[in-house]
Design an enzyme around this catalytic site. Structure first.
Site, PDB file in Angstrom:
ATOM      1  N   LYS A   1      32.537  35.075  37.885  1.00 11.54           N
ATOM      2  CA  LYS A   1      33.975  35.125  38.183  1.00 11.54           C
ATOM      3  C   LYS A   1      34.596  33.732  38.033  1.00 11.54           C
ATOM      4  O   LYS A   1      35.687  33.573  37.481  1.00 11.54           O
ATOM      5  CB  LYS A   1      34.210  35.695  39.596  1.00 11.54           C
ATOM      6  CG  LYS A   1      33.897  37.178  39.694  1.00 11.54           C
ATOM      7  CD  LYS A   1      33.882  37.729  41.115  1.00 11.54           C
ATOM      8  CE  LYS A   1      33.405  39.188  41.091  1.00 11.54           C
ATOM      9  NZ  LYS A   1      33.290  39.812  42.423  1.00 11.54           N
TER      10      LYS A   1
ATOM     11  N   GLN B   1      33.221  38.139  48.675  1.00 11.61           N
ATOM     12  CA  GLN B   1      32.175  38.864  47.951  1.00 11.61           C
ATOM     13  C   GLN B   1      31.351  39.700  48.931  1.00 11.61           C
ATOM     14  O   GLN B   1      30.945  39.225  49.991  1.00 11.61           O
ATOM     15  CB  GLN B   1      31.278  37.857  47.198  1.00 11.61           C
ATOM     16  CG  GLN B   1      30.256  38.494  46.268  1.00 11.61           C
ATOM     17  CD  GLN B   1      30.875  39.211  45.065  1.00 11.61           C
ATOM     18  OE1 GLN B   1      31.977  38.887  44.630  1.00 11.61           O
ATOM     19  NE2 GLN B   1      30.167  40.179  44.527  1.00 11.61           N
TER      20      GLN B   1
ATOM     21  N   ASP C   1      40.988  42.179  45.195  1.00 11.52           N
ATOM     22  CA  ASP C   1      39.935  43.184  45.056  1.00 11.52           C
ATOM     23  C   ASP C   1      40.492  44.592  45.298  1.00 11.52           C
ATOM     24  O   ASP C   1      39.794  45.580  45.061  1.00 11.52           O
ATOM     25  CB  ASP C   1      38.835  42.928  46.094  1.00 11.52           C
ATOM     26  CG  ASP C   1      37.552  42.433  45.452  1.00 11.52           C
ATOM     27  OD1 ASP C   1      37.375  42.646  44.248  1.00 11.52           O
ATOM     28  OD2 ASP C   1      36.730  41.847  46.176  1.00 11.52           O
TER      29      ASP C   1
END
Ligand code: GUN
Length: 301
Positions: free
Chosen positions: A52, A96, A119
């Site tokens: 990422k 994450q 997200d």
């Protein structure tokens, strides 16, 4: 059979984003900025986060990695999230997953300002998505929708089977595909997909094989190698494999290799379209995270 080349499509999306960043900078505007919070040393998570970061740098986004040891308390993590919520230079951030067991994942997600939730996991964004209202769509479903759109695979009137009921993939994917396209969240015509007849299957589903054999499109997000086998698909189906499983392989350089949830070797002989693992959904998820970050950045202009 056509391979749905997520690696190539994701590269094209990154090129588009890079051009947009160059335009913004030529107008004297700052770069978009994504922050990623990671807790502990889960090897797979570290790889995803590094990928990422790399993708951000490639397109010209500012990327901030905030790493904590496993010993961080839930309260300390929540304090960090509050700081990120307030930081005007950061457009979006993600935490994450998975988190260590002593941290309540749901509490952490709900602490994120939903405007910065790139997200698309905050209940408010999930709710907006369910209603077909403008929202931030979870990155993996957004990436799959984009992949289908760019290969011009229609979903209108199609039977779609989603296997897996996770909050991150299965549920939002099913919601997006069943929507009326005019309610779709995306601004671009290329992603006006919906109008599918969706069946969501999971570990307690009976007759999975028979259900799958009826499907025009099957999306598998379970985390179980070879779950979808050749006897479960009809000819001309489209197969989207979200699984990323490590299996031991003494001949592979790292001692393991990555496989999806689909028996690729046999299923690919029968179907019309299929995503590979690696190089299918994975790169699309990262590209969509960048698209979500750009969406938030532009909404802040
Ligand atoms: N873990 C595996 N995939 C993801 C993802 O897309 N977002 C976050 N936050 N964690 C993940």
């Amino acid at each position: 059979m056509t391979i749905l080349d997520g690696k190539r499509v994701a590269a094209a999306i990154r090129t588009e984003l890079k051009q947009q960043v160059a335009e913004l900078q030529s107008q004297g505007l700052r770069q978009p900025c994504l922050a990623v919070v990671i807790v502990g040393h889960n090897t797979a998570s570290e790889t995803y986060v590094n990928n990422k970061m790399k993708a951000c740098e490639e397109v010209g986004f500012r990327a901030i990695k905030i790493a904590f040891e496993n010993s961080i308390t839930e309260q300390q993590l929540l304090t960090q999230i509050a700081l990120l919520n307030q930081d005007k230079d950061i457009d979006g951030f993600i935490v994450q997953l998975p988190l260590p067991e002593h941290i309540n994942e749901s509490k952490v997600i709900q602490a994120i300002d939903y405007h910065k939730d790139v997200d698309g996991l905050h209940p408010y964004n999930v709710g907006l998505t369910a209603l077909g209202l403008p929202s931030i769509v979870s990155a993996t479903p957004r990436g799959i929708r984009e992949l289908l759109a760019r290969y011009q695979i229609p979903t209108e009137g199609k039977r779609v089977v989603v296997i897996g009921r996770s909050n991150i993939v299965g549920k939002p994917m099913a919601m997006l595909l069943m929507q009326k396209p005019y309610l779709s969240l995306s601004q671009t015509a290329s992603t006006q997909l919906g109008d599918a007849t969706v069946t969501l299957c999971h570990s307690k589903t009976q007759n999975l094989r028979d259900i799958c054999r009826e499907a025009d499109i099957i999306i598998v997000a379970v985390g179980q190698p070879c779950l979808l086998t050749a006897d479960m698909v009809k000819p001309d189906a489209t197969i989207i494999d979200v699984g990323i499983n490590r299996i031991e392989d003494p001949h592979a350089p790292k001692g393991y290799r990555l496989v999806g949830d689909v028996d690729f070797q046999n299923v690919s002989q029968i179907v019309k379209y299929i995503t590979p693992v690696p190089g299918g959904v994975g790169p699309m998820t990262i590209a969509s995270l960048l698209q979500n970050t750009m969406q938030v950045y532009k909404s802040n202009l």
